[in-house]
Design a protein around this motif. Sequence first.
Motif, PDB file in Angstrom:
ATOM      1  N   VAL A 176     -13.045 -35.191 -61.537  1.00 29.77           N
ATOM      2  CA  VAL A 176     -12.461 -36.523 -61.410  1.00 29.77           C
ATOM      3  C   VAL A 176     -11.085 -36.391 -60.771  1.00 29.77           C
ATOM      4  CG1 VAL A 176     -11.688 -38.569 -62.653  1.00 29.77           C
ATOM      5  CG2 VAL A 176     -13.728 -37.329 -63.425  1.00 29.77           C
ATOM      6  N   THR A 177     -10.814 -37.236 -59.788  1.00 29.50           N
ATOM      7  CA  THR A 177      -9.499 -37.249 -59.146  1.00 29.50           C
ATOM      8  C   THR A 177      -8.729 -38.492 -59.571  1.00 29.50           C
ATOM      9  OG1 THR A 177     -10.664 -38.110 -57.194  1.00 29.50           O
ATOM     10  CG2 THR A 177      -9.998 -35.800 -57.155  1.00 29.50           C
ATOM     11  N   PHE A 178      -7.433 -38.312 -59.813  1.00 29.21           N
ATOM     12  CA  PHE A 178      -6.522 -39.382 -60.220  1.00 29.21           C
ATOM     13  C   PHE A 178      -5.313 -39.375 -59.287  1.00 29.21           C
ATOM     14  CE2 PHE A 178      -8.652 -37.861 -64.002  1.00 29.21           C
ATOM     15  CZ  PHE A 178      -8.926 -38.992 -64.761  1.00 29.21           C
ATOM     16  N   ARG A 179      -4.716 -40.517 -59.071  1.00 31.18           N
ATOM     17  CA  ARG A 179      -3.432 -40.536 -58.370  1.00 31.18           C
ATOM     18  C   ARG A 179      -2.412 -39.803 -59.226  1.00 31.18           C
ATOM     19  NH1 ARG A 179      -2.862 -45.661 -56.456  1.00 31.18           N
ATOM     20  NH2 ARG A 179      -0.734 -45.178 -55.862  1.00 31.18           N
ATOM     21  N   ASP A 180      -1.570 -39.000 -58.599  1.00 31.08           N
ATOM     22  CA  ASP A 180      -0.715 -38.152 -59.430  1.00 31.08           C
ATOM     23  C   ASP A 180       0.503 -38.879 -59.983  1.00 31.08           C
ATOM     24  OD1 ASP A 180       1.118 -38.074 -57.301  1.00 31.08           O
ATOM     25  OD2 ASP A 180       0.771 -35.949 -56.851  1.00 31.08           O
ATOM     26  N   GLU A 181       0.594 -40.181 -59.759  1.00 33.58           N
ATOM     27  CA  GLU A 181       1.582 -40.969 -60.501  1.00 33.58           C
ATOM     28  C   GLU A 181       1.270 -40.985 -61.999  1.00 33.58           C
ATOM     29  OE1 GLU A 181       1.986 -42.294 -56.281  1.00 33.58           O
ATOM     30  OE2 GLU A 181       0.311 -41.815 -57.631  1.00 33.58           O
ATOM     31  N   PHE A 182       0.029 -40.623 -62.369  1.00 36.42           N
ATOM     32  CA  PHE A 182      -0.316 -40.521 -63.785  1.00 36.42           C
ATOM     33  C   PHE A 182       0.272 -39.270 -64.432  1.00 36.42           C
ATOM     34  CE2 PHE A 182      -4.061 -43.433 -62.934  1.00 36.42           C
ATOM     35  CZ  PHE A 182      -3.581 -44.462 -63.726  1.00 36.42           C
ATOM     36  N   VAL A 183       0.824 -38.366 -63.638  1.00 38.07           N
ATOM     37  CA  VAL A 183       1.649 -37.290 -64.196  1.00 38.07           C
ATOM     38  C   VAL A 183       3.060 -37.856 -64.272  1.00 38.07           C
ATOM     39  CG1 VAL A 183       2.474 -34.929 -63.898  1.00 38.07           C
ATOM     40  CG2 VAL A 183       0.154 -35.535 -63.184  1.00 38.07           C
ATOM     41  N   PHE A 184       3.420 -38.308 -65.440  1.00 34.73           N
ATOM     42  CA  PHE A 184       4.679 -39.048 -65.595  1.00 34.73           C
ATOM     43  C   PHE A 184       5.871 -38.119 -65.425  1.00 34.73           C
ATOM     44  CE2 PHE A 184       1.921 -41.687 -68.615  1.00 34.73           C
ATOM     45  CZ  PHE A 184       1.573 -42.578 -67.602  1.00 34.73           C
ATOM     46  N   ARG A 185       6.839 -38.574 -64.613  1.00 36.81           N
ATOM     47  CA  ARG A 185       8.027 -37.773 -64.330  1.00 36.81           C
ATOM     48  C   ARG A 185       9.212 -38.129 -65.218  1.00 36.81           C
ATOM     49  NH1 ARG A 185       3.854 -38.403 -60.437  1.00 36.81           N
ATOM     50  NH2 ARG A 185       4.506 -37.662 -58.372  1.00 36.81           N
ATOM     51  N   SER A 186       9.109 -39.206 -65.979  1.00 34.09           N
ATOM     52  CA  SER A 186      10.215 -39.654 -66.825  1.00 34.09           C
ATOM     53  C   SER A 186       9.623 -40.391 -68.017  1.00 34.09           C
ATOM     54  CB  SER A 186      11.157 -40.570 -66.028  1.00 34.09           C
ATOM     55  OG  SER A 186      10.461 -41.719 -65.568  1.00 34.09           O
ATOM     56  N   ALA A 187      10.480 -40.889 -68.865  1.00 28.35           N
ATOM     57  CA  ALA A 187      10.013 -41.625 -70.034  1.00 28.35           C
ATOM     58  C   ALA A 187       9.256 -42.875 -69.597  1.00 28.35           C
ATOM     59  CB  ALA A 187      11.202 -42.013 -70.909  1.00 28.35           C
ATOM     60  N   VAL A 188       8.150 -43.149 -70.286  1.00 28.64           N
ATOM     61  CA  VAL A 188       7.322 -44.316 -69.969  1.00 28.64           C
ATOM     62  C   VAL A 188       7.034 -45.072 -71.249  1.00 28.64           C
ATOM     63  CG1 VAL A 188       6.268 -43.255 -67.929  1.00 28.64           C
ATOM     64  CG2 VAL A 188       5.187 -42.983 -70.180  1.00 28.64           C
ATOM     65  N   THR A 189       6.502 -46.262 -71.093  1.00 26.82           N
ATOM     66  CA  THR A 189       6.188 -47.099 -72.245  1.00 26.82           C
ATOM     67  C   THR A 189       4.857 -46.683 -72.870  1.00 26.82           C
ATOM     68  OG1 THR A 189       4.975 -48.735 -70.936  1.00 26.82           O
ATOM     69  CG2 THR A 189       7.367 -49.018 -71.115  1.00 26.82           C
ATOM     70  N   ASP A 190       4.630 -47.129 -74.085  1.00 30.15           N
ATOM     71  CA  ASP A 190       3.340 -46.895 -74.733  1.00 30.15           C
ATOM     72  C   ASP A 190       2.215 -47.537 -73.933  1.00 30.15           C
ATOM     73  OD1 ASP A 190       4.543 -45.488 -76.761  1.00 30.15           O
ATOM     74  OD2 ASP A 190       4.534 -47.155 -78.195  1.00 30.15           O
ATOM     75  N   THR A 191       2.494 -48.682 -73.325  1.00 27.57           N
ATOM     76  CA  THR A 191       1.463 -49.347 -72.524  1.00 27.57           C
ATOM     77  C   THR A 191       1.046 -48.491 -71.340  1.00 27.57           C
ATOM     78  OG1 THR A 191       2.250 -51.541 -73.172  1.00 27.57           O
ATOM     79  CG2 THR A 191       0.961 -51.398 -71.142  1.00 27.57           C
ATOM     80  N   GLN A 192       1.995 -47.823 -70.696  1.00 27.17           N
ATOM     81  CA  GLN A 192       1.651 -46.942 -69.574  1.00 27.17           C
ATOM     82  C   GLN A 192       0.803 -45.761 -70.037  1.00 27.17           C
ATOM     83  OE1 GLN A 192       5.893 -46.861 -68.329  1.00 27.17           O
ATOM     84  NE2 GLN A 192       5.087 -46.964 -66.235  1.00 27.17           N
ATOM     85  N   ARG A 193       1.114 -45.231 -71.187  1.00 25.09           N
ATOM     86  CA  ARG A 193       0.296 -44.139 -71.708  1.00 25.09           C
ATOM     87  C   ARG A 193      -1.100 -44.637 -72.092  1.00 25.09           C
ATOM     88  NH1 ARG A 193       2.834 -39.439 -72.419  1.00 25.09           N
ATOM     89  NH2 ARG A 193       5.112 -39.440 -72.360  1.00 25.09           N
ATOM     90  N   GLN A 194      -1.186 -45.823 -72.652  1.00 23.70           N
ATOM     91  CA  GLN A 194      -2.484 -46.392 -72.984  1.00 23.70           C
ATOM     92  C   GLN A 194      -3.305 -46.664 -71.727  1.00 23.70           C
ATOM     93  OE1 GLN A 194      -1.305 -49.814 -75.259  1.00 23.70           O
ATOM     94  NE2 GLN A 194      -0.820 -48.618 -77.099  1.00 23.70           N
ATOM     95  N   THR A 195      -2.642 -47.122 -70.673  1.00 19.82           N
ATOM     96  CA  THR A 195      -3.351 -47.355 -69.404  1.00 19.82           C
ATOM     97  C   THR A 195      -3.913 -46.062 -68.862  1.00 19.82           C
ATOM     98  OG1 THR A 195      -1.987 -49.281 -68.862  1.00 19.82           O
ATOM     99  CG2 THR A 195      -3.089 -48.167 -67.028  1.00 19.82           C
ATOM    100  N   ARG A 196      -3.132 -45.001 -68.910  1.00 21.54           N
ATOM    101  CA  ARG A 196      -3.625 -43.703 -68.440  1.00 21.54           C
ATOM    102  C   ARG A 196      -4.823 -43.255 -69.265  1.00 21.54           C
ATOM    103  NH1 ARG A 196       0.435 -38.613 -68.372  1.00 21.54           N
ATOM    104  NH2 ARG A 196       0.196 -38.854 -70.628  1.00 21.54           N
ATOM    105  N   ALA A 197      -4.747 -43.407 -70.574  1.00 21.97           N
ATOM    106  CA  ALA A 197      -5.871 -43.026 -71.430  1.00 21.97           C
ATOM    107  C   ALA A 197      -7.108 -43.865 -71.115  1.00 21.97           C
ATOM    108  CB  ALA A 197      -5.478 -43.176 -72.898  1.00 21.97           C
TER     109      ALA A 197
END
Length: 304
Positions: free
Chosen positions: A270-291
């Motif tokens: 599976v390929t993902f855009r590498d913006e899903f490798v977070f470079r800084s602090a993110v919100t819980d919603t962003q982590r839930q979206t990635r999951a």
Amino acid sequence: MACMSVLTRDEAQNRAQLLDVHRYAIELDLTTGDDTFDSRTLIRFTVLADQDDTDTFVEVKPAELRSVTLDGHPLDPETLDGNRLPLKNLTPGEHELHIDAAMHYSRTGEGMHRFTDPADGETYTYTQLFLDDVQRVFAAFDQPDLKAVFDLTVTAPRTWTVLANGITEHLGDGRWKAATTPLISTYLVAVAAGPWHSVRTEHRGLPFGLHCRRSLAPHLDADADELLDVTRACFDRYHEKFTQPYPFDSYDQAFVPEFNAGAMENPGLVTFRDEFVFRSAVTDTQRQTRAMVIAHEMAHMWFG
């Protein structure tokens, strides 16, 4: 050269009635320069008996079509019309088609995308073949119902690792061979090659991997436990929900640069855009979206 032709429903139905495609043997050479790579394809297929029309075509979008042979007899590369190479007066029975071509790298995400990381100068390539961009990587009878098994060999720079739909083996001198796939559609074949940073583990006896470009290694490592926990939980849940076990031999997730979609459900890779490798602090919603995206793409391994 004529404009690229779009496959119609009638054409797809007619070709499916004419052909049974068995196997592709694909050799890619990613060491030939920055603009093109070499692509050699062997397609084994059967023409079914009692068909009114024994003419068809194979799709390919080359930078240069070097040679074509059908059952050992040369065909004229100049007959390529847009993206269609005609195959005429086919007799019932088994056939072998060999195509040797140079193909363009993409810089916009179609076919074989090539990216050089400005952070460290390292280069990466990966495929995105949905909907009809397999033709930019190798010749194919490009419609989803003409499934086949795929044998893939890739020659890459010696410092690179090659990922594919199945477990890959390094044969030496930059040559990699992927395990033969089960029956899959042409648009789901996947390759990702480069000096990847990888985090590997096993689950239920299968190798699992996370991969990203080297400049993002610290950020992937920081989230690897979370990513693998989500992956394992989804994998186990789908085995509870579905009666069929996971049908492939490994599960790799590659976070690739300049991806022109959110993610793509290539079986086993599976390929993902590498913006899903977070470079800084993110919100819980962003982590839930990635999951959610991880769960969504894994569901495709069973259906759709």
